[in-house]
Design an enzyme around this catalytic site. Sequence first.
Site, short mmCIF file in Angstrom:
data_model
loop_
_atom_site.label_atom_id
_atom_site.label_comp_id
_atom_site.label_asym_id
_atom_site.label_seq_id
_atom_site.Cartn_x
_atom_site.Cartn_y
_atom_site.Cartn_z
N CYS A 64 0.82 -1.21 0.00
CA CYS A 64 0.00 0.00 0.00
C CYS A 64 0.85 1.26 0.00
O CYS A 64 0.96 1.96 1.01
CB CYS A 64 -0.94 -0.01 1.20
N GLU A 65 1.53 1.51 -1.12
CA GLU A 65 2.35 2.70 -1.33
C GLU A 65 2.29 3.00 -2.82
O GLU A 65 2.43 2.07 -3.62
CB GLU A 65 3.84 2.44 -1.00
#
Length: 412
Positions: A341-342
């Site tokens: 989640c980046e």
Amino acid sequence: MFSYSQNDLYCEEVPLADLARRAGTPAYVYSSRSILASYRAYDEAFDALPHSVCYAVKANSSLAVLGLLAKAGAGFDIVSGGELFRVIRAGGDPSKVVFSGVGKTAAEVEYALANGIHSFNCESAAELALIDAMAARRGVKAGFAIRVNPDVDASTHPYISTGLSRHKFGIAIAEAAAVYDHARSFPNLVAEGVSCHIGSQILDPSPILEAVDKVLELAASLRAQGYPISHLDLGGGLGIAYHAGEQAPPIRGFIESLHQRLRESGLTIMVEPGRSIVGPAGVLLTRVLYRKKNGHKEFIVVDAAMNDLIRPALYHAHHEIIPLRKNPLPPVTADVVGPVCETGDFLARDRQMANAMPGDFLAVCAAGAYGFVQSSNYNSRPRAPEVLVEGGTYRVIRPRETYEDLVRGETT
Ligand SMILES: *Cc1c(COP(=O)(O)O)cnc(C)c1O
């Protein structure tokens, strides 16, 4: 050592799609033949010159990789006590170890002295004082080289360029003579060498040649003043081809271009290559999970992520991504992204590449250096296994981590 036969990608004689199915993905795969060929290219190119090829452990510190190189006769360049522990555990010879790095701790110096390493590459006067004190306590003499900063521009990525005076590394070459002079007051130190390392992923070796000329001059002048300088350590830094069609400087040609000036010096020559030995020898295998489209943009979502290979996110590094089995579909332009989640979690951006579909396997190329060693458990992702190919066989040299591994040593 990675090539297609028909439509299938092989590492040596092993078809990688079979390996990927058995070992699972993501997985790092290394070719032992490729690692040894690059090591030997350095070792043999030195020919009759007294020399020591000290593999830079930080590029890939897997015990099996270190063991291969130790058996082939390599020395090692370490930057921490942990790396020395690995070298010893892998059967490496501590008397062929040089210890580099700007922030060695007292405990690390102690550990290195206790194991009788070859020498320290020192980066400050304060560090010399520490090594002298620790050597006195053990009643031994410690060999050292000062890592000089020759103030040449390696024209590589700013995060991996180290040879300019604004970098934290080394001692400015103009000040080095004064530091050697200061070191005379330390009775337990022996000024055995001069060292430098100007950066990494250097594709045009002319800055290295410039640095070599500068350190040769310094070594000659120190010898003339009576210092027992016997070796010159030229560091690592030779680049590899990350882009298709890119030409890396050939290892043999590079070393041979140094022969004449080095032979005249009468010094033992040391080098500390990391990337150029293991980089081209490794791939990261991954499987396509999903295809998706946001507006006009195509995404190939794979099961490897920035926690497995951080180089694209950290250095905007380019790695070729190729299919383990070629399909007849026309190529696609896509971002290859992982599950982390980046937004920075990508392996490639706007890449024209094979039109890989869910379930297909891909190889992220030239991932043998600064790959697994920089991996993490971010997003609580177990780290990938490492697999070593030797001819027609392969073995898992580090298994895939389990969920239990993720919480080992933690308490609630
Ligand atoms: C990182 C490093 C190396 C190895 O560099 P490569 O670019 O991987 O060859 C060698 N010496 C020192 C001091 C280093 O820090």
